[in-house]
Design a protein around this motif. Structure first.
Motif, PDB file in Angstrom:
ATOM      1  N   GLY A  28      20.046   8.975  -2.311  1.00 53.23           N
ATOM      2  CA  GLY A  28      19.466   8.382  -3.504  1.00 53.23           C
ATOM      3  C   GLY A  28      19.523   6.867  -3.541  1.00 53.23           C
ATOM      4  O   GLY A  28      19.320   6.261  -4.602  1.00 53.23           O
ATOM      5  N   LEU A  29      19.782   6.234  -2.395  1.00 48.44           N
ATOM      6  CA  LEU A  29      19.865   4.774  -2.359  1.00 48.44           C
ATOM      7  C   LEU A  29      18.475   4.155  -2.373  1.00 48.44           C
ATOM      8  O   LEU A  29      17.510   4.735  -1.865  1.00 48.44           O
ATOM      9  CB  LEU A  29      20.618   4.320  -1.117  1.00 48.44           C
ATOM     10  CG  LEU A  29      22.045   4.850  -0.937  1.00 48.44           C
ATOM     11  CD1 LEU A  29      22.667   4.282   0.335  1.00 48.44           C
ATOM     12  CD2 LEU A  29      22.898   4.511  -2.147  1.00 48.44           C
ATOM     13  N   ARG A  30      18.376   2.946  -2.909  1.00 48.40           N
ATOM     14  CA  ARG A  30      17.109   2.223  -2.947  1.00 48.40           C
ATOM     15  C   ARG A  30      17.215   0.868  -2.249  1.00 48.40           C
ATOM     16  O   ARG A  30      16.321   0.030  -2.372  1.00 48.40           O
ATOM     17  CB  ARG A  30      16.640   2.074  -4.394  1.00 48.40           C
ATOM     18  CG  ARG A  30      16.282   3.405  -5.062  1.00 48.40           C
ATOM     19  CD  ARG A  30      15.127   4.082  -4.335  1.00 48.40           C
ATOM     20  NE  ARG A  30      14.803   5.412  -4.847  1.00 48.40           N
ATOM     21  CZ  ARG A  30      15.174   6.549  -4.279  1.00 48.40           C
ATOM     22  NH1 ARG A  30      15.900   6.527  -3.154  1.00 48.40           N
ATOM     23  NH2 ARG A  30      14.826   7.702  -4.784  1.00 48.40           N
TER      24      ARG A  30
ATOM     25  N   HIS B 192       8.635   5.650   0.592  1.00 46.87           N
ATOM     26  CA  HIS B 192       9.660   4.753   1.094  1.00 46.87           C
ATOM     27  C   HIS B 192       9.071   3.968   2.269  1.00 46.87           C
ATOM     28  O   HIS B 192       8.127   4.437   2.932  1.00 46.87           O
ATOM     29  CB  HIS B 192      10.887   5.530   1.549  1.00 46.87           C
ATOM     30  CG  HIS B 192      11.433   6.464   0.516  1.00 46.87           C
ATOM     31  ND1 HIS B 192      12.050   6.030  -0.633  1.00 46.87           N
ATOM     32  CD2 HIS B 192      11.422   7.826   0.448  1.00 46.87           C
ATOM     33  CE1 HIS B 192      12.425   7.069  -1.354  1.00 46.87           C
ATOM     34  NE2 HIS B 192      12.056   8.170  -0.719  1.00 46.87           N
ATOM     35  N   VAL B 193       9.612   2.775   2.525  1.00 41.11           N
ATOM     36  CA  VAL B 193       9.044   1.956   3.597  1.00 41.11           C
ATOM     37  C   VAL B 193      10.145   1.386   4.492  1.00 41.11           C
ATOM     38  O   VAL B 193      11.172   0.910   4.014  1.00 41.11           O
ATOM     39  CB  VAL B 193       8.184   0.798   3.053  1.00 41.11           C
ATOM     40  CG1 VAL B 193       6.853   1.309   2.542  1.00 41.11           C
ATOM     41  CG2 VAL B 193       8.905   0.000   1.987  1.00 41.11           C
TER      42      VAL B 193
ATOM     43  N   GLY C 167      10.705   2.915  -7.590  1.00 37.36           N
ATOM     44  CA  GLY C 167      11.820   3.819  -7.331  1.00 37.36           C
ATOM     45  C   GLY C 167      11.890   4.316  -5.904  1.00 37.36           C
ATOM     46  O   GLY C 167      12.362   5.433  -5.648  1.00 37.36           O
ATOM     47  N   VAL C 168      11.440   3.480  -4.946  1.00 38.65           N
ATOM     48  CA  VAL C 168      11.490   3.872  -3.539  1.00 38.65           C
ATOM     49  C   VAL C 168      12.391   2.910  -2.767  1.00 38.65           C
ATOM     50  O   VAL C 168      12.681   1.805  -3.225  1.00 38.65           O
ATOM     51  CB  VAL C 168      10.082   3.900  -2.904  1.00 38.65           C
ATOM     52  CG1 VAL C 168       9.196   4.898  -3.626  1.00 38.65           C
ATOM     53  CG2 VAL C 168       9.446   2.508  -2.902  1.00 38.65           C
TER      54      VAL C 168
ATOM     55  N   ILE D 182       0.834  -1.208   0.000  1.00 33.48           N
ATOM     56  CA  ILE D 182       0.000   0.000   0.000  1.00 33.48           C
ATOM     57  C   ILE D 182       0.867   1.256   0.000  1.00 33.48           C
ATOM     58  O   ILE D 182       0.640   2.198  -0.771  1.00 33.48           O
ATOM     59  CB  ILE D 182      -0.942  -0.008   1.229  1.00 33.48           C
ATOM     60  CG1 ILE D 182      -2.036  -1.054   1.057  1.00 33.48           C
ATOM     61  CG2 ILE D 182      -1.551   1.381   1.455  1.00 33.48           C
ATOM     62  CD1 ILE D 182      -2.824  -1.319   2.328  1.00 33.48           C
ATOM     63  N   ALA D 183       1.866   1.278   0.869  1.00 29.20           N
ATOM     64  CA  ALA D 183       2.738   2.449   0.964  1.00 29.20           C
ATOM     65  C   ALA D 183       3.556   2.632  -0.304  1.00 29.20           C
ATOM     66  O   ALA D 183       3.701   3.753  -0.822  1.00 29.20           O
ATOM     67  CB  ALA D 183       3.660   2.315   2.175  1.00 29.20           C
ATOM     68  N   ILE D 184       4.099   1.549  -0.826  1.00 25.63           N
ATOM     69  CA  ILE D 184       4.917   1.630  -2.038  1.00 25.63           C
ATOM     70  C   ILE D 184       4.081   2.115  -3.209  1.00 25.63           C
ATOM     71  O   ILE D 184       4.539   2.933  -4.025  1.00 25.63           O
ATOM     72  CB  ILE D 184       5.564   0.268  -2.334  1.00 25.63           C
ATOM     73  CG1 ILE D 184       6.586  -0.082  -1.255  1.00 25.63           C
ATOM     74  CG2 ILE D 184       6.238   0.274  -3.710  1.00 25.63           C
ATOM     75  CD1 ILE D 184       7.081  -1.516  -1.309  1.00 25.63           C
TER      76      ILE D 184
END
Length: 343
Positions: free
Chosen positions: A311-313, A107-108, A132-133, A100-102
């Motif tokens: 900017g890390l994923r 970001h989660v 992209g999160v 849901i959040a994504i």
């Protein structure tokens, strides 16, 4: 001969760095401790909370100084005032609430375990990548100061080649009492809730295992009661990890190498001191300025904010691949348990 020396801790500073606005799904005990830790020790702020019960969300907001309360995760995730969502619901809700959040572009930070199976972890990683999160497991122990020092010592070969790691994380529970620990529908049991810490520690010390052997017991309803697990990496490094809901352990983690050892002096889950033993002698690392107990939850939040700012994923300290590997160990352990009917 001088005692062995310690490198500097490399944890993310709790204050002075980038800040995010946090939303929380699931107003339970861990969410309250997380929120209080952030507000007491960091510049991060929890600005919203969501629950299927608006009354519960509003009560949490009043108790913890949170500005907005929502009656659904979807509504909170859609808020433009929220940058990142902390998923603090029971284990079986981690996947749907994270998705849901994504889907809302947030970001989660997902409370441990990341998911209940490796397949669920894969789905979270794939969806987060497409969106992209950043998706990160809240394995908060990895971000504590003592762990960053231990990681540096291991990387520098301070104890030589690692040969064996051991960990025990066990807390006795009333198995007749209702609640998430004993509810199979909520992923109850030792493995996912507390065993995850023991499996994390041994994996942290040795690397990802390629062999897993386990024994232990489970109730017929699927709530696992205890387990002892032996793992081996591709390089032949062994580890043993134990967990239980039927006994309480000291929670000690140890790493044994060809030239020395590391051993936590208190429960490995929480901020602690540890001892380093080498041919030069034994020295104890301790930092009394580190917040104690669950106040240490603040470190993972500061780390996530710094990762997002860079900017890390994926977390460079505890990646989604690391989370998946732990779930593979848990899955293998669960398949080896013996059903008991006396509890």
């Amino acid at each position: 001969m001088p005692a062995p020396a310690f490198p500097t801790a490399t944890h993310t500073p709790l204050r002075g760095g980038p800040t995010l606005r946090w939303g929380v799904i699931g107003p339970g005990e861990i969410a309250g401790d997380f929120t209080d830790a952030l507000h007491a020790h960091t510049d991060q702020r929890v600005v919203a909370v969501a629950s299927r019960s608006l009354d519960r969300a509003e009560a949490f907001a009043r108790a913890h100084g949170v500005g907005s309360a929502f009656d659904s995760a979807e509504a909170m995730a859609a808020s433009p005032d929220v940058d990142v969502v902390y998923v603090a619901t029971p284990h079986t809700r981690h996947l749907p609430d994270a998705l849901i959040a994504i889907a809302a572009g947030k970001h989660v930070l997902i409370e441990k375990p990341l998911a209940t199976t490796p397949a669920e972890a894969d789905l979270i990683g794939a969806v987060a990548s497409d969106a992209g999160v950043l998706a990160m497991e809240a394995l908060w122990t990895r971000y504590l100061p003592h762990t960053t020092v231990m990681a540096r010592l291991l990387a520098d070969g301070a104890i030589g080649d690692v040969r064996l790691a051991t960990a025990d994380v066990a807390w006795a529970n009333d198995l007749s009492a209702p609640g998430r620990m004993t509810d199979p529908a909520l992923g109850g049991g030792a493995l996912l809730d507390i065993g995850v810490y023991a499996f994390w520690f041994t994996q942290f010390a040795t690397g990802h295992p390629v062999e897993r052997h386990a024994t232990g017991s489970t109730r017929a309803d699927g709530v696992d009661l205890d387990a002892a697990v032996v793992t081996r990496t591709a390089d032949g490094v062994l580890a043993t990890a134990a967990t239980s809901l039927r006994a309480t352990s000291p929670g000690i983690g140890a790493v044994l190498g060809s030239g020395g050892s590391l051993r936590t002096l208190r429960n490995l889950v929480f901020p602690t001191s540890f001892e380093l033993t080498t041919a030069s002698g034994t020295a104890i690392w301790d930092d009394p300025s580190v917040p104690t107990g669950r106040q240490g939850l603040a470190y993972q939040a500061a780390a996530l904010a710094s990762f997002v700012d860079a900017g890390l994923r994926d977390s460079p300290l505890h990646s989604l691949a690391d989370s998946r590997s732990i779930l593979s160990t848990i899955e293998a352990a669960r398949a080896s348990l013996t059903v008991v009917d006396d509890v």
